[in-house]
Design a protein around this motif. Structure first.
Motif, PDB file in Angstrom:
ATOM      1  N   LEU A 134       4.589  10.196  -0.034  1.00  0.00           N
ATOM      2  CA  LEU A 134       5.609   9.544   0.967  1.00  0.00           C
ATOM      3  C   LEU A 134       4.152   8.612   1.129  1.00  0.00           C
ATOM      4  O   LEU A 134       4.878   7.742   2.127  1.00  0.00           O
ATOM      5  CB  LEU A 134       5.288  10.919   1.902  1.00  0.00           C
ATOM      6  N   SER A 135       3.394   8.879   1.462  1.00  0.00           N
ATOM      7  CA  SER A 135       2.459   7.249   1.500  1.00  0.00           C
ATOM      8  C   SER A 135       2.338   6.350   1.162  1.00  0.00           C
ATOM      9  O   SER A 135       2.261   5.384   1.465  1.00  0.00           O
ATOM     10  CB  SER A 135       0.579   7.994   1.043  1.00  0.00           C
TER      11      SER A 135
ATOM     12  N   LEU B  18      13.074   3.083   6.794  1.00  0.00           N
ATOM     13  CA  LEU B  18      13.129   2.650   5.678  1.00  0.00           C
ATOM     14  C   LEU B  18      14.925   2.458   4.961  1.00  0.00           C
ATOM     15  O   LEU B  18      16.367   2.959   5.973  1.00  0.00           O
ATOM     16  CB  LEU B  18      13.328   4.080   4.343  1.00  0.00           C
TER      17      LEU B  18
ATOM     18  N   SER C 285       6.047   6.093  10.774  1.00  0.00           N
ATOM     19  CA  SER C 285       6.439   6.039   9.550  1.00  0.00           C
ATOM     20  C   SER C 285       7.812   4.857   9.967  1.00  0.00           C
ATOM     21  O   SER C 285       7.935   4.839  11.860  1.00  0.00           O
ATOM     22  CB  SER C 285       7.365   7.051   9.094  1.00  0.00           C
TER      23      SER C 285
ATOM     24  N   GLN D  20       5.427   5.411   0.793  1.00  0.00           N
ATOM     25  CA  GLN D  20       6.466   4.329   1.147  1.00  0.00           C
ATOM     26  C   GLN D  20       5.736   4.569   2.606  1.00  0.00           C
ATOM     27  O   GLN D  20       7.119   3.774   3.300  1.00  0.00           O
ATOM     28  CB  GLN D  20       7.494   5.512   0.705  1.00  0.00           C
ATOM     29  N   GLU D  21       4.669   4.601   2.678  1.00  0.00           N
ATOM     30  CA  GLU D  21       4.009   4.405   4.093  1.00  0.00           C
ATOM     31  C   GLU D  21       5.064   5.226   4.836  1.00  0.00           C
ATOM     32  O   GLU D  21       4.617   5.227   6.852  1.00  0.00           O
ATOM     33  CB  GLU D  21       4.423   2.797   4.239  1.00  0.00           C
ATOM     34  N   ARG D  22       4.481   6.287   5.035  1.00  0.00           N
ATOM     35  CA  ARG D  22       5.219   7.041   5.866  1.00  0.00           C
ATOM     36  C   ARG D  22       4.194   8.439   6.116  1.00  0.00           C
ATOM     37  O   ARG D  22       4.389   9.351   5.040  1.00  0.00           O
ATOM     38  CB  ARG D  22       6.675   8.217   4.847  1.00  0.00           C
ATOM     39  N   TYR D  23       3.195   7.931   6.330  1.00  0.00           N
ATOM     40  CA  TYR D  23       1.463   8.093   6.686  1.00  0.00           C
ATOM     41  C   TYR D  23       1.909   9.834   7.422  1.00  0.00           C
ATOM     42  O   TYR D  23       0.628  10.455   6.983  1.00  0.00           O
ATOM     43  CB  TYR D  23       0.635   6.971   7.695  1.00  0.00           C
TER      44      TYR D  23
ATOM     45  N   GLU E 105       4.342  11.690   7.846  1.00  0.00           N
ATOM     46  CA  GLU E 105       4.701  12.894   6.878  1.00  0.00           C
ATOM     47  C   GLU E 105       4.268  13.409   5.956  1.00  0.00           C
ATOM     48  O   GLU E 105       3.695  14.612   5.022  1.00  0.00           O
ATOM     49  CB  GLU E 105       6.117  12.508   6.171  1.00  0.00           C
TER      50      GLU E 105
END
Length: 302
Positions: A207-208, A258, A255, A210-213, A215
């Motif tokens: 997830l990180s 996407l 986040s 994908q820059e979904r910090y 989450e």
């Protein structure tokens, strides 16, 4: 009459040399005998001569001496000697000589060898093949559990645990390809089936990437709060702390939306949604291994 019986009993006692030889084989975990395979194991385990052992393993395979064990052992020794590609070719060439019961373990050896060589496509295809076997009820040679070994100890592995393990390995292979959306789908399914802290760490990392910090941080917090299986494992705790520290500069960054699609071109991923835990009920109960890929695209696409 009694004297004759005592005499017979006395003659039946093993000789000292035989007892010492049996003890020697037990201590060194060697099979008994003097065949090429036995001599190969002696070179491998006692004399620590891997190259000599490989030569005798080849000889054992060619003369039909314990081919199942000889091929697996030779491949493992080759892997240790950085001859993984030779080991792959050897398994491909000689696996037809091995029993049906050995094929699944040979697949496991091949997966490790592909990983060692960095052959991600081949590794991924083998992992998918193992998932197909589970779906078709062919894993573990049709049994609900199998006996595995780790550090000299035996333990039972269930179909459920094996499926989660394979999915975890598949997720990591996708991570190496930087196919993070695909890895996320696979890791989430692995966690649904048999959750643990190690795969949770991998999901957080995915997830990180994908820059979904937020989450990613939420998952790490759950590990450190002891909410997941294996959260008491020191290795998983330390890894979660390291990942959390890496997230600190980004923890207040929202986040992004996407606009990516999951490039899971394989049709089997769409249909592989059954996991049956009992041998006689392989197709009687459905458990979600994979959702429809289109649903995942809808969630991740803009």
């Amino acid at each position: 009459m009694m004297k004759g019986k005592l005499s017979t009993m006395k003659m039946s006692f093993p000789r000292k040399e035989e007892t010492e030889q049996e003890l020697y084989h037990v201590i060194h975990k060697l099979p008994s005998g003097d065949s090429p395979y036995v001599r190969a194991k002696h070179l491998q385990l006692v004399e620590k001569d891997p190259e000599g052992a490989i030569v005798l393993f080849w000889k054992a395979i060619n003369c039909g001496d314990r081919v199942d064990s000889a091929l697996k052992d030779m491949a493992l020794v080759m892997k240790q000697q950085d001859r993984a590609e030779e080991a792959i070719e050897a398994i491909k060439s000689f696996r037809q000589l091995c029993s049906k019961q050995t094929q699944e373990s040979l697949d496991n050896v091949l997966i490790d060898l592909y990983k060692k060589c960095g052959k991600l496509e081949e590794q991924i295809e083998m992992l998918k093949q193992k998932l197909r076997m589970i779906y078709q009820g062919e894993a573990f040679n049709g049994k609900p559990t199998k006996t595995a070994r780790s550090h000299g100890r035996k333990f039972q592995v269930t179909i459920k645990q094996e499926t989660s393990r394979i999915l975890g390995n598949l997720g990591w292979a996708y991570m190496q390809q930087k196919n993070y959306p695909a890895a996320e789908v696979v890791y989430r399914k692995a966690q649904e089936i048999d959750p643990d802290a190690n795969k949770a760490c991998n999901l957080s990392l995915c997830l990180s990437k994908q820059e979904r910090y937020p989450e990613a941080k939420h998952i790490l917090d759950e590990i450190l709060q002891g909410k997941l299986i294996g959260s008491d494992d020191l290795k998983s705790i330390n890894r979660a702390k390291e990942l959390l520290k890496e997230l600190e500069p980004w923890q207040f960054v929202p986040s992004p939306l996407l606009c990516a699609e999951i490039s899971l071109e394989d049709a089997f991923l769409e249909g592989l949604d059954q996991l049956i835990s009992k041998r006689t009920q392989f197709r009687s109960r459905r458990l979600p291994i994979f959702e429809e890929i289109s649903a995942n695209r809808d969630q991740l696409a803009c």
